[in-house]
Design an enzyme around this catalytic site. Structure first.
Site, mmCIF file in Angstrom:
data_model
loop_
_atom_site.group_PDB
_atom_site.id
_atom_site.type_symbol
_atom_site.label_atom_id
_atom_site.label_comp_id
_atom_site.label_asym_id
_atom_site.label_seq_id
_atom_site.Cartn_x
_atom_site.Cartn_y
_atom_site.Cartn_z
ATOM 1 N N GLN A 131 0.832 -1.200 0.000
ATOM 2 C CA GLN A 131 0.000 0.000 0.000
ATOM 3 C C GLN A 131 0.869 1.253 0.000
ATOM 4 O O GLN A 131 1.911 1.299 0.659
ATOM 5 C CB GLN A 131 -0.908 -0.017 1.235
ATOM 6 C CG GLN A 131 -2.012 1.010 1.189
ATOM 7 C CD GLN A 131 -3.108 0.714 2.194
ATOM 8 O OE1 GLN A 131 -3.268 -0.418 2.634
ATOM 9 N NE2 GLN A 131 -3.865 1.717 2.568
ATOM 10 N N SER A 166 4.134 -6.232 2.837
ATOM 11 C CA SER A 166 2.806 -6.132 3.450
ATOM 12 C C SER A 166 1.730 -6.672 2.504
ATOM 13 O O SER A 166 1.701 -7.865 2.206
ATOM 14 C CB SER A 166 2.536 -4.684 3.881
ATOM 15 O OG SER A 166 1.345 -4.584 4.624
ATOM 16 N N LEU A 167 0.867 -5.803 1.978
ATOM 17 C CA LEU A 167 -0.135 -6.227 1.003
ATOM 18 C C LEU A 167 0.485 -7.028 -0.133
ATOM 19 O O LEU A 167 -0.110 -7.985 -0.651
ATOM 20 C CB LEU A 167 -0.835 -4.984 0.435
ATOM 21 C CG LEU A 167 -1.673 -5.176 -0.828
ATOM 22 C CD1 LEU A 167 -2.920 -5.989 -0.522
ATOM 23 C CD2 LEU A 167 -2.023 -3.828 -1.435
ATOM 24 N N ARG A 206 -9.520 -7.531 4.095
ATOM 25 C CA ARG A 206 -8.364 -7.153 4.919
ATOM 26 C C ARG A 206 -8.285 -5.638 5.052
ATOM 27 O O ARG A 206 -8.098 -5.089 6.144
ATOM 28 C CB ARG A 206 -7.087 -7.695 4.278
ATOM 29 C CG ARG A 206 -5.776 -7.330 4.982
ATOM 30 C CD ARG A 206 -4.609 -7.901 4.175
ATOM 31 N NE ARG A 206 -3.310 -7.681 4.792
ATOM 32 C CZ ARG A 206 -2.508 -6.663 4.527
ATOM 33 N NH1 ARG A 206 -2.880 -5.722 3.655
ATOM 34 N NH2 ARG A 206 -1.324 -6.557 5.110
ATOM 35 N N HIS A 218 0.407 -2.381 11.097
ATOM 36 C CA HIS A 218 1.509 -3.218 11.580
ATOM 37 C C HIS A 218 1.909 -2.884 13.017
ATOM 38 O O HIS A 218 3.087 -2.901 13.367
ATOM 39 C CB HIS A 218 2.708 -3.145 10.622
ATOM 40 C CG HIS A 218 2.374 -3.670 9.258
ATOM 41 N ND1 HIS A 218 2.080 -4.995 9.033
ATOM 42 C CD2 HIS A 218 2.234 -3.049 8.066
ATOM 43 C CE1 HIS A 218 1.792 -5.166 7.750
ATOM 44 N NE2 HIS A 218 1.862 -3.999 7.150
ATOM 45 N N GLN A 252 0.811 -10.997 10.275
ATOM 46 C CA GLN A 252 1.396 -9.890 9.518
ATOM 47 C C GLN A 252 0.638 -8.579 9.707
ATOM 48 O O GLN A 252 1.226 -7.504 9.714
ATOM 49 C CB GLN A 252 1.428 -10.279 8.029
ATOM 50 C CG GLN A 252 2.128 -9.283 7.144
ATOM 51 C CD GLN A 252 1.296 -8.954 5.920
ATOM 52 O OE1 GLN A 252 0.174 -8.477 6.034
ATOM 53 N NE2 GLN A 252 1.850 -9.200 4.757
#
Length: 307
Positions: free
Chosen positions: A11, A90-91, A115, A197, A246
């Site tokens: 992202q 991440s994503l 998500r 996160h 995560q």
């Protein structure tokens, strides 16, 4: 012979018209946009290609980036380059799992829509914050953040001297002042919609876990590197717990790249919008080959790769 890793952005990489050149030139890329539109009941082409207010809203950003990334991957696959390992920031980990066959694109785009929604809703607007810290070692940032009252956690280990912290707004603001006083070249509050996160996102992880219970995984064509451990993952039963964790844990990108290099990777191909990961990798090891594929024209860079 090159040892190649495919890496995928997260992202923040989104921009209007991302992957449009692939949509217009490649039939399989176009099909990815059609699948996403049908799966989510969203006009994904409009979301990604035309000026709008939704692209920067997490619930829409995440499926949009995934769609643009996999549309780009489809064009890359025409070159028959086989990666030794895949990874995503991440994503981007979901793009990696589509790339290595563990998830179908249709499954993945549905998951990341939810998500994004869970992450957006986990913490009320204004309660959490994130900040980018430039110019201090990982250890120094960890030490200073541990002394701040409230929740301040290291969210992203991006590359040497660049870390993102996440947590409660007031605690992040105090941490920024302290980090500046202790020699940070820059300590900048980020314009984000939540404390991603960090442990504040645990409710989002719990909700994601319920969604993943109904998802079937398939055999991987190559291992991937998990954000939370920076380790190679080869067992299917490890994937879902790692994806849940995560959401509210640190992304160890710098450590992930170093692990791949230690395992012989000498060429990194960043697939998807932007050049952020290429920049991080060059700061981690300037000697490695780094190729960024963001538009159709970039595909020319793949001509010399051999596996």
């Amino acid at each position: 012979m090159s040892k190649i890793a495919f890496v995928f952005p997260g992202q923040g990489a989104q921009y209007i018209q991302m992957a449009q050149s692939f949509y217009e030139a490649n039939e399989q890329s176009k099909e990815i946009f059609d699948i996403a539109s049908d799966a989510l009941n969203i006009d994904m082409k409009q979301l990604c290609f035309e000026e709008n207010d939704q692209l920067n809203i997490t619930e829409y950003t995440q499926p949009a980036i995934l769609t643009a990334t996999i549309a780009t991957l489809k064009a890359v696959e025409d070159y028959n380059i086989q990666p030794e390992v895949v990874a995503g920031l991440s994503l981007g980990e979901y793009s990696a799992l589509v790339a290595n066959n563990a998830l179908t694109f249709e499954e993945a785009v549905k998951i990341v829509r939810q998500r994004g929604k869970f992450m957006q809703e986990a913490v009320p607007v204004g309660v959490g914050s994130m900040a980018a810290i430039i110019g201090l070692t990982n250890e120094k940032v960890e030490e200073i953040c541990s002394q701040i009252e409230g929740i301040v956690e290291l969210a992203n280990y991006n590359c040497p001297g660049q870390i993102v912290i996440s947590g409660e707004k007031e605690a992040i603001e105090k941490a920024v002042e302290s980090l500046k006083a202790n020699g940070a070249k820059r300590a900048l509050i980020l314009n984000v919609s939540g404390p991603f996160h960090s442990s504040l996102l645990k409710p989002a992880g719990d909700n994601l876990e319920k969604v993943l219970q109904n998802v079937s995984l398939r055999e991987m064509t190559c291992p991937y590197i998990a954000n939370t451990t920076a380790e190679y993952v080869e067992q299917l039963d490890s994937i879902k717990p790692l994806l849940v964790k995560q959401v509210y844990s640190s992304v160890k990108w710098e450590q992930s790249i170093k692990n791949m290099i230690e395992n012989g990777i000498d060429t990194f191909v960043e697939i998807g919008p932007g050049k952020t990961l290429s920049s991080f990798i060059k700061k981690i090891d300037r000697k490695k080959t780094v190729i960024n594929i963001d538009t159709m024209k970039d595909l020319e860079k793949l001509g010399g790769l051999t596996c």
